[in-house]
Design a protein around this motif. Structure first.
Motif, short mmCIF file in Angstrom:
data_model
loop_
_atom_site.label_atom_id
_atom_site.label_comp_id
_atom_site.label_asym_id
_atom_site.label_seq_id
_atom_site.Cartn_x
_atom_site.Cartn_y
_atom_site.Cartn_z
N GLY A 28 40.30 -11.22 -93.69
CA GLY A 28 39.38 -11.64 -93.01
C GLY A 28 37.80 -11.57 -92.07
O GLY A 28 36.22 -12.12 -92.71
N CYS A 32 35.57 -13.77 -94.17
CA CYS A 32 35.56 -14.89 -93.06
C CYS A 32 34.00 -14.93 -92.51
O CYS A 32 34.01 -13.91 -91.75
CB CYS A 32 36.59 -15.34 -92.65
SG CYS A 32 36.10 -16.06 -91.27
N ILE A 34 32.56 -17.21 -91.57
CA ILE A 34 32.02 -18.32 -91.25
C ILE A 34 30.79 -19.12 -89.83
O ILE A 34 30.21 -19.99 -90.09
CB ILE A 34 33.22 -19.53 -90.33
CG1 ILE A 34 33.42 -20.76 -90.34
CG2 ILE A 34 33.62 -19.20 -88.94
CD1 ILE A 34 34.50 -21.88 -90.58
N HIS A 38 27.30 -21.09 -91.37
CA HIS A 38 26.71 -22.24 -89.83
C HIS A 38 25.50 -21.55 -90.46
O HIS A 38 24.51 -22.52 -89.55
CB HIS A 38 27.86 -22.38 -88.76
CG HIS A 38 28.70 -23.03 -88.89
ND1 HIS A 38 29.77 -22.27 -88.37
CD2 HIS A 38 29.47 -24.09 -90.00
CE1 HIS A 38 31.33 -23.58 -88.87
NE2 HIS A 38 30.38 -24.43 -90.44
N SER A 116 31.76 -15.66 -83.68
CA SER A 116 32.34 -16.61 -84.72
C SER A 116 33.03 -16.26 -85.63
O SER A 116 34.87 -17.19 -85.25
CB SER A 116 31.41 -17.75 -85.13
OG SER A 116 32.18 -18.46 -86.06
N ASN A 117 32.69 -15.11 -85.88
CA ASN A 117 33.54 -15.16 -87.19
C ASN A 117 34.56 -14.15 -86.53
O ASN A 117 35.35 -14.36 -87.02
CB ASN A 117 32.48 -13.73 -87.97
CG ASN A 117 31.26 -14.44 -88.69
OD1 ASN A 117 31.51 -15.90 -88.74
ND2 ASN A 117 30.72 -13.11 -89.43
N MET A 119 36.84 -14.64 -83.83
CA MET A 119 37.86 -15.39 -83.57
C MET A 119 38.13 -16.57 -84.93
O MET A 119 39.08 -16.68 -84.57
CB MET A 119 36.68 -16.27 -82.92
CG MET A 119 36.64 -16.33 -81.29
SD MET A 119 37.89 -16.07 -80.46
CE MET A 119 38.51 -17.48 -80.32
N ALA A 120 37.07 -16.35 -85.88
CA ALA A 120 37.79 -17.36 -86.74
C ALA A 120 39.37 -16.00 -87.51
O ALA A 120 39.95 -16.50 -87.78
CB ALA A 120 37.12 -18.00 -88.22
N SER A 121 38.83 -14.86 -87.25
CA SER A 121 40.16 -13.81 -88.20
C SER A 121 40.99 -13.86 -87.53
O SER A 121 42.06 -13.72 -87.54
CB SER A 121 38.94 -12.32 -87.88
OG SER A 121 39.74 -11.87 -88.72
N ILE A 123 41.97 -16.43 -85.03
CA ILE A 123 42.70 -17.50 -85.03
C ILE A 123 43.80 -17.54 -86.53
O ILE A 123 44.74 -18.02 -86.52
CB ILE A 123 42.24 -18.35 -84.81
CG1 ILE A 123 41.69 -18.90 -83.41
CG2 ILE A 123 42.69 -19.52 -85.08
CD1 ILE A 123 40.62 -19.72 -83.10
N CYS A 124 42.78 -17.56 -87.65
CA CYS A 124 43.47 -17.17 -88.58
C CYS A 124 44.77 -16.39 -88.85
O CYS A 124 46.06 -16.48 -89.52
CB CYS A 124 42.83 -17.16 -89.96
SG CYS A 124 43.26 -16.55 -91.83
#
Length: 177
Positions: A28, A32, A34, A38, A116-117, A119-121, A123-124
């Motif tokens: 991630g 990742c 993201i 954005h 953001s990066n 948190m995305a990692s 959550i994934c």
């Protein structure tokens, strides 16, 4: 937030299996982006709007496609996304004169992208652990046992993911037990 801190958060606070976290967190972190995606897309659209350039729907689609692809190539270096924004602006015939606005806010937007990066990692990693838990072997008391042949709990009920019962510096909205 670096990889060691995300690993500690996932393994100690969210009780994610180490086999899952040691694979998904580095993956991630590498793939990742993201937050960068954005930022690049919204910055390009913002600069075009500031200059009074009206982008056609095709140009907006080009911006989103190019930023999705280019975000994978952006290194994890502060301000590297700004270079991609400038390249993206030239691809849709927008002058990059107003980039100074983005440079003044870079210190803040960089923190938003990093958050953001991360948190995305995280959550994934938690979702992969939740979906794979039934297939992984659980090591308890020196014995290896299987958690069952039924596989992961994938009935679509993720109501147990929300847990706001703990307050603290590491509490988040999603928690996997």
């Amino acid at each position: 937030m670096g990889i060691p801190e995300i690993l500690r958060l996932c393994e100690e606070d969210f009780h994610v299996d180490k086999r899952v976290s040691r694979f998904t967190v580095p993956f991630g972190a590498a793939e990742c982006r993201i937050g960068s995606m954005h930022f690049i897309a919204l910055s390009a659209l913002f600069i075009a709007a500031v200059q009074g350039v009206s982008l056609s729907p095709l140009q907006v689609a080009i911006v989103w496609i190019l930023c999705s692809l280019s975000s994978l190539a952006v290194p994890a270096v502060p301000s590297s996304s700004l270079v991609v924004v400038l390249i993206l602006l030239t691809s849709v015939d927008v002058d990059g004169e107003a980039m100074g606005i983005l440079f003044t806010l870079e210190w803040f937007t960089d923190r938003l992208r990093s958050t953001s990066n991360a948190m995305a990692s995280t959550i994934c990693t938690m979702l992969v652990d939740k979906l794979c838990r039934g297939k992984l072997e659980v090591v308890t008391s020196g014995k290896t046992t299987s958690t069952g042949e039924g596989g992961a709990d994938t009935d679509g009920d993720f109501s147990d993911l929300a847990d706001d019962s703990k307050d603290g510096p590491n509490s988040v909205l999603l928690k996997i037990h």
